[in-house]
Write a protein that holds these residues in place. Structure first.
Motif: not given
Length: 350
Positions: A99-100, A123-129
């Protein structure tokens, strides 16, 4: 001398809750289930199912036109903190895209059965699951998982007052998905601690790592086992839940309960579409009452008061109910079947 045992009790099976890779959180005496998959790589609907833990009744809360509502997803985190339940990340659709486009975090208010999306900064974390998230004080701690490609070892915190992300020291390698990070109750004179166990790095990994929140430092623990022998085996997508620290055993504090999980992944040609092999055990993580506590594992045999025991599984959802009682729900078994049953696991002295 009293022995520490695992008390397993079944809850009423709920129709429509057969799934794996979903979220489970407890708030105000009720459990809430969201997301997951019944068919591989296909999210179930975006409804929230509320389970009343007192009478085991349930109701379904679905999206309606007057409120914001998150999309259905697989491999997200669903964590209770400060009277709300927070949802972050996951994948959706047959292509399992992250969910980018979501730049914030979803908060579910159980009292009004409504969602709100909070924009975040820092410092936003990158999208992931297939990441993991733990709550401690005013912060959520996000760790590991699978971005668009590869796996991560990152740790971030999100302050729930100012909605700001902070990048923290990375955990010991290897980078992994399917691990579990949980908050431990503060032992006497110790600082707040987070604990990580297991995960999948292209292979199942084991080992206990502790993160000191104040010192911002990871430590890999030389694991000890009460009575000798081998500790918990390597595993991923398991249940690992911190307790409230109120139960003691032989002058040590029961700080977490570990159970289930995948011990050997599905054949590579099947990957996410197949089933692996699973653990059926239960362990207590014990801590001494020192300023710098030492940790040990105790395998929990089933209590004579148990009413059966759940079949081996992984990709399940679990969370703390209260005290040293955990609820687990659903998951995937060795026959590649998604499960609908729910159980409580409680560490008890007998």
């Amino acid at each position: 001398m009293s022995a520490l045992k695992a008390l397993w009790l079944p809850l009423a099976t709920q129709e429509g809750l057969q799934r794996s890779s979903h979220g489970l959180a407890v708030s105000a005496g009720k459990a809430f289930v969201f997301g997951g998959e019944l068919k591989p790589r296909t999210p179930v609907d975006a409804a929230v199912t509320e389970l009343d833990l007192r009478d085991e009744s349930s109701r379904t809360l679905a999206a309606h036109a007057t409120t914001e509502w998150p999309s259905g997803r697989v491999g997200a985190t669903f964590v209770s903190a400060k009277g709300k339940v927070y949802l972050w990340g996951g994948r959706g659709g047959k292509d399992m895209g992250t969910f980018a486009g979501e730049t914030g975090i979803w908060a579910f208010d159980a009292s009004t059965a409504s969602w709100a999306q909070h924009e975040t900064k820092g410092e936003q974390p990158e999208p992931r699951s297939f990441h993991t998230m733990a709550a401690y004080g005013d912060n959520l701690y996000l760790h590991a998982g699978c971005p668009a490609s590869g796996r991560l070892a990152q740790l971030h915190s999100l302050n729930l007052t100012n909605w700001t992300w902070t990048r923290l020291p990375e955990a010991p390698e290897p980078a992994r998905g399917g691990t579990v990070l949980t908050a431990l109750p503060a032992c006497t004179a110790s600082t707040p601690l987070l604990a990580r166990y297991g995960g999948f790095a292209g292979y199942e990994v084991g080992g206990l790592d502790i993160y000191d929140v104040e010192a911002q430092k990871w430590t890999t623990i030389d694991e000890q086992v009460e009575g000798g022998g081998e500790g918990p085996g390597k595993r991923s997508v398991q249940s690992f839940v911190g307790t409230d620290g109120s139960l003691e055993y032989e002058d040590k504090i029961v700080v977490a309960l570990l159970s289930m999980g995948e011990r050997e992944a599905a054949p590579k040609e099947l990957g996410h579409d197949g089933a692996g092999f699973f653990h059926s055990d239960a362990w207590a993580l014990l801590a001494t009452k020192d300023a710098a506590p030492t940790f040990s594992w105790l395998r929990l045999e089933s209590s004579a008061r148990s009413k059966g025991q759940p079949e081996p599984r992984g990709w399940l959802a679990s969370t703390l109910v209260a005290g040293s009682q955990v609820i687990i729900h659903g998951g995937l078994n060795a026959n590649n079947e998604r499960l609908a049953d729910a159980w409580t696991l409680e560490a008890v002295l007998e």
